[in-house]
Write a protein that holds these residues in place. Structure first.
Motif, PDB file in Angstrom:
ATOM      1  N   GLU A 219     -67.509  20.981  56.386  1.00  0.00           N
ATOM      2  CA  GLU A 219     -66.725  20.384  55.309  1.00  0.00           C
ATOM      3  C   GLU A 219     -65.753  21.428  54.746  1.00  0.00           C
ATOM      4  O   GLU A 219     -65.954  22.646  54.929  1.00  0.00           O
ATOM      5  CB  GLU A 219     -67.647  19.883  54.197  1.00  0.00           C
ATOM      6  N   TYR A 220     -64.710  20.953  54.052  1.00  0.00           N
ATOM      7  CA  TYR A 220     -63.813  21.891  53.375  1.00  0.00           C
ATOM      8  C   TYR A 220     -63.511  21.384  51.966  1.00  0.00           C
ATOM      9  O   TYR A 220     -63.638  20.197  51.657  1.00  0.00           O
ATOM     10  CB  TYR A 220     -62.521  22.109  54.179  1.00  0.00           C
ATOM     11  N   SER A 221     -63.128  22.352  51.143  1.00  0.00           N
ATOM     12  CA  SER A 221     -62.854  22.046  49.741  1.00  0.00           C
ATOM     13  C   SER A 221     -61.530  22.705  49.341  1.00  0.00           C
ATOM     14  O   SER A 221     -61.234  23.844  49.756  1.00  0.00           O
ATOM     15  CB  SER A 221     -63.980  22.576  48.846  1.00  0.00           C
ATOM     16  N   VAL A 222     -60.743  22.017  48.568  1.00  0.00           N
ATOM     17  CA  VAL A 222     -59.478  22.580  48.049  1.00  0.00           C
ATOM     18  C   VAL A 222     -59.576  22.896  46.566  1.00  0.00           C
ATOM     19  O   VAL A 222     -58.581  23.267  45.939  1.00  0.00           O
ATOM     20  CB  VAL A 222     -58.308  21.606  48.318  1.00  0.00           C
ATOM     21  N   ASP A 223     -60.780  22.744  45.987  1.00  0.00           N
ATOM     22  CA  ASP A 223     -60.921  23.002  44.549  1.00  0.00           C
ATOM     23  C   ASP A 223     -62.130  23.902  44.268  1.00  0.00           C
ATOM     24  O   ASP A 223     -62.918  23.649  43.362  1.00  0.00           O
ATOM     25  CB  ASP A 223     -61.034  21.689  43.775  1.00  0.00           C
ATOM     26  N   SER A 224     -62.208  24.930  45.105  1.00  0.00           N
ATOM     27  CA  SER A 224     -63.274  25.961  44.929  1.00  0.00           C
ATOM     28  C   SER A 224     -64.671  25.372  44.968  1.00  0.00           C
ATOM     29  O   SER A 224     -65.587  25.835  44.276  1.00  0.00           O
ATOM     30  CB  SER A 224     -63.070  26.728  43.617  1.00  0.00           C
TER      31      SER A 224
ATOM     32  N   ILE B 162     -63.289  27.763  63.377  1.00  0.00           N
ATOM     33  CA  ILE B 162     -64.339  27.997  62.371  1.00  0.00           C
ATOM     34  C   ILE B 162     -65.548  28.556  63.123  1.00  0.00           C
ATOM     35  O   ILE B 162     -66.034  27.943  64.081  1.00  0.00           O
ATOM     36  CB  ILE B 162     -64.697  26.686  61.644  1.00  0.00           C
ATOM     37  N   ASN B 163     -66.019  29.696  62.694  1.00  0.00           N
ATOM     38  CA  ASN B 163     -67.129  30.383  63.404  1.00  0.00           C
ATOM     39  C   ASN B 163     -68.288  30.632  62.457  1.00  0.00           C
ATOM     40  O   ASN B 163     -68.094  30.869  61.250  1.00  0.00           O
ATOM     41  CB  ASN B 163     -66.630  31.724  63.963  1.00  0.00           C
TER      42      ASN B 163
ATOM     43  N   SER C 208     -66.024  32.942  59.848  1.00  0.00           N
ATOM     44  CA  SER C 208     -64.555  32.791  59.811  1.00  0.00           C
ATOM     45  C   SER C 208     -64.199  31.307  59.670  1.00  0.00           C
ATOM     46  O   SER C 208     -64.773  30.463  60.388  1.00  0.00           O
ATOM     47  CB  SER C 208     -63.938  33.342  61.098  1.00  0.00           C
ATOM     48  N   PRO C 209     -63.337  30.986  58.715  1.00  0.00           N
ATOM     49  CA  PRO C 209     -62.721  31.861  57.701  1.00  0.00           C
ATOM     50  C   PRO C 209     -63.723  32.252  56.626  1.00  0.00           C
ATOM     51  O   PRO C 209     -64.631  31.477  56.324  1.00  0.00           O
ATOM     52  CB  PRO C 209     -61.608  30.992  57.125  1.00  0.00           C
ATOM     53  N   ASN C 210     -63.533  33.463  56.079  1.00  0.00           N
ATOM     54  CA  ASN C 210     -64.540  33.956  55.142  1.00  0.00           C
ATOM     55  C   ASN C 210     -63.915  34.586  53.897  1.00  0.00           C
ATOM     56  O   ASN C 210     -64.491  35.456  53.271  1.00  0.00           O
ATOM     57  CB  ASN C 210     -65.444  34.964  55.849  1.00  0.00           C
ATOM     58  N   GLY C 211     -62.707  34.125  53.557  1.00  0.00           N
ATOM     59  CA  GLY C 211     -62.079  34.611  52.330  1.00  0.00           C
ATOM     60  C   GLY C 211     -60.853  35.459  52.613  1.00  0.00           C
ATOM     61  O   GLY C 211     -60.881  36.356  53.439  1.00  0.00           O
ATOM     62  N   GLY C 212     -59.727  35.106  51.932  1.00  0.00           N
ATOM     63  CA  GLY C 212     -58.494  35.843  52.087  1.00  0.00           C
ATOM     64  C   GLY C 212     -57.679  35.423  53.297  1.00  0.00           C
ATOM     65  O   GLY C 212     -56.605  35.979  53.552  1.00  0.00           O
ATOM     66  N   ASP C 213     -58.189  34.463  54.056  1.00  0.00           N
ATOM     67  CA  ASP C 213     -57.465  34.018  55.238  1.00  0.00           C
ATOM     68  C   ASP C 213     -56.300  33.104  54.836  1.00  0.00           C
ATOM     69  O   ASP C 213     -56.365  32.391  53.832  1.00  0.00           O
ATOM     70  CB  ASP C 213     -58.410  33.252  56.182  1.00  0.00           C
TER      71      ASP C 213
END
Length: 260
Positions: free
Chosen positions: A248-253, A234-235, A219-224
């Motif tokens: 890390e996170y990404s805003v461009d896939s 974040i789990n 989590s998150p794992n899509g559609g959130d």
């Protein structure tokens, strides 16, 4: 003139010194005994006519001898011997002799046995573990009786082939930190053997598995939908207990990433 002759008798007395016969008889061991190597045993004898005895041991039925003790008082008639580091034998002999005249001696009438004490090793871990993870540390543990040094081996194919983990390490530590190798298998086993007497060994009671390390984001794992600003949890799941993670996170896939 009368001549008077005086006949003188000189009595010469010869002192004859009587020497007592020198004898010695070994009374124990005298054949058939079972002595454990490293144990304490009592050697006994009966001696007459001299002061000190010498005591020897033979592991080959009297062909060669090694000294146990010298100049032991013959009148003691007993000697306590701890038979450490002697050669075990089924045709062992003890000889007691006059310390200054080895021709006066006696050995046991029949051979006796000196044997190694029972040795044992027991693998405690890994034992019945479901899985270990490649690349992590696992503490191999064991117990031992009268074992000085050990070798540790590993098999990933239920003992068809073995590879060394470590050799000639002290047995009395009871543990060894093992870096689990990258062999993904459910047929793994550990063997621990006496380094000087490898017929004394033990293996894991049952097979264990080695699994590749993994991290699964849950989590998150899509559609959130995440509101901003907001606290978001974040789990993840992981079997890699030795590692830390980067987040890390990404805003461009996934084209670029920013460290959280």
């Amino acid at each position: 003139m009368k001549r008077i002759y005086i006949l003188c008798f000189i009595l010469i007395t010869t002192s004859i010194r009587l020497f007592a016969a020198q004898t010695i008889t070994l009374t124990s061991p005298n054949g058939g005994e079972q002595w454990e190597e490293g144990s304490t045993q009592v050697i006994t004898w009966v001696a007459n006519g001299f002061n000190n005895v010498k005591i020897d041991y033979s592991a080959n039925n009297g062909n060669t001898w090694s000294t146990i003790a010298t100049n032991v008082l013959a009148s003691d008639s007993t000697y306590t011997w701890t038979n450490i580091n002697v050669t075990p034998s089924t045709v062992a002999r003890i000889r007691v002799s006059n310390a200054i005249n080895a021709t006066i001696s006696d050995i046991n009438n029949f051979a006796f046995t000196v044997y190694y004490p029972p040795q044992s090793i027991t693998v405690l871990s890994p034992n019945n573990e479901a899985t270990l993870v490649a690349g992590t540390a696992h503490i191999i543990t064991w117990s031992e009786v009268l074992v000085t040094t050990i070798n540790i081996d590993f098999s990933y194919n239920d003992g068809l082939s073995w590879q060394s983990v470590t050799q000639n390490i002290p047995a009395n530590t009871g543990q060894y930190s093992w870096l689990v190798p990258n062999y993904v298998s459910s047929n793994c086993i550990i063997r621990i053997a006496n380094a000087t007497n490898p017929i004394v060994y033990d293996t894991s009671d049952s097979l264990f598995s080695i699994q590749a390390p993994f991290i699964i984001l849950t989590s998150p794992n899509g559609g959130d939908s995440i509101n901003f600003p907001a606290v978001t949890y974040i789990n993840w799941l992981s079997n890699d207990t030795a590692a830390n993670v980067n987040i890390e996170y990404s805003v461009d896939s996934g084209q670029t990433w920013t460290t959280i």
